[in-house]
Scaffold this motif. Sequence first.
Motif, PDB file in Angstrom:
ATOM      1  N   THR A   1      57.987 -26.195 -28.074  1.00 45.43           N
ATOM      2  CA  THR A   1      56.632 -26.299 -27.288  1.00 45.43           C
ATOM      3  C   THR A   1      55.587 -25.530 -28.245  1.00 45.43           C
ATOM      4  OG1 THR A   1      57.824 -26.104 -25.202  1.00 45.43           O
ATOM      5  CG2 THR A   1      55.641 -25.187 -25.462  1.00 45.43           C
ATOM      6  N   VAL A   2      55.974 -24.630 -28.829  1.00 44.46           N
ATOM      7  CA  VAL A   2      55.067 -23.849 -29.931  1.00 44.46           C
ATOM      8  C   VAL A   2      54.486 -24.658 -31.095  1.00 44.46           C
ATOM      9  CG1 VAL A   2      54.839 -21.916 -31.391  1.00 44.46           C
ATOM     10  CG2 VAL A   2      55.882 -21.576 -29.087  1.00 44.46           C
TER      11      VAL A   2
ATOM     12  N   ALA B   1      54.308 -27.995 -30.943  1.00 44.36           N
ATOM     13  CA  ALA B   1      53.297 -29.103 -30.465  1.00 44.36           C
ATOM     14  C   ALA B   1      51.862 -28.281 -30.453  1.00 44.36           C
ATOM     15  CB  ALA B   1      53.885 -29.527 -28.947  1.00 44.36           C
ATOM     16  N   ARG B   2      52.037 -27.158 -29.796  1.00 47.70           N
ATOM     17  CA  ARG B   2      50.729 -26.741 -29.333  1.00 47.70           C
ATOM     18  C   ARG B   2      49.964 -26.068 -30.717  1.00 47.70           C
ATOM     19  NH1 ARG B   2      51.811 -22.925 -23.864  1.00 47.70           N
ATOM     20  NH2 ARG B   2      52.147 -24.921 -22.551  1.00 47.70           N
ATOM     21  N   LEU B   3      50.416 -25.840 -31.719  1.00 44.04           N
ATOM     22  CA  LEU B   3      49.862 -25.305 -33.044  1.00 44.04           C
ATOM     23  C   LEU B   3      49.590 -26.268 -33.739  1.00 44.04           C
ATOM     24  CD1 LEU B   3      52.018 -22.188 -34.208  1.00 44.04           C
ATOM     25  CD2 LEU B   3      49.814 -22.263 -33.088  1.00 44.04           C
TER      26      LEU B   3
ATOM     27  N   ALA C   1      48.605 -29.368 -32.571  1.00 45.59           N
ATOM     28  CA  ALA C   1      47.528 -29.756 -31.967  1.00 45.59           C
ATOM     29  C   ALA C   1      46.084 -29.259 -32.329  1.00 45.59           C
ATOM     30  CB  ALA C   1      47.731 -30.063 -30.351  1.00 45.59           C
ATOM     31  N   LEU C   2      46.165 -28.008 -32.886  1.00 47.31           N
ATOM     32  CA  LEU C   2      44.906 -27.390 -33.137  1.00 47.31           C
ATOM     33  C   LEU C   2      44.507 -27.766 -34.443  1.00 47.31           C
ATOM     34  CD1 LEU C   2      46.063 -23.673 -32.203  1.00 47.31           C
ATOM     35  CD2 LEU C   2      44.684 -25.051 -31.087  1.00 47.31           C
TER      36      LEU C   2
END
Length: 80
Positions: free
Chosen positions: A46-47, A49-51, A53-54
Amino acid sequence: MPAVIDGDRTLGEGDFMSGATEDRYPDHFGLAPGIGGGGDDLARATVTARLTALPHHEVVLGHDVNANADFLAEPAGLPQ
């Protein structure tokens, strides 16, 4: 001198804290083999994927703290 470099580095297991406590850092020098990454697989995924995307850039920084700060302020949109 700080600079943006051309690269395609992605996050990996070595980028996560590891060990039984939160005070362990990634084993960059291979001195603590066999210690798994911090958090569970879902949390790390999850982390990541979120990072990912930035927006991101690979940079090289030097020993001049003020030059580094000025350099990093520009892409971050901060006043210099």
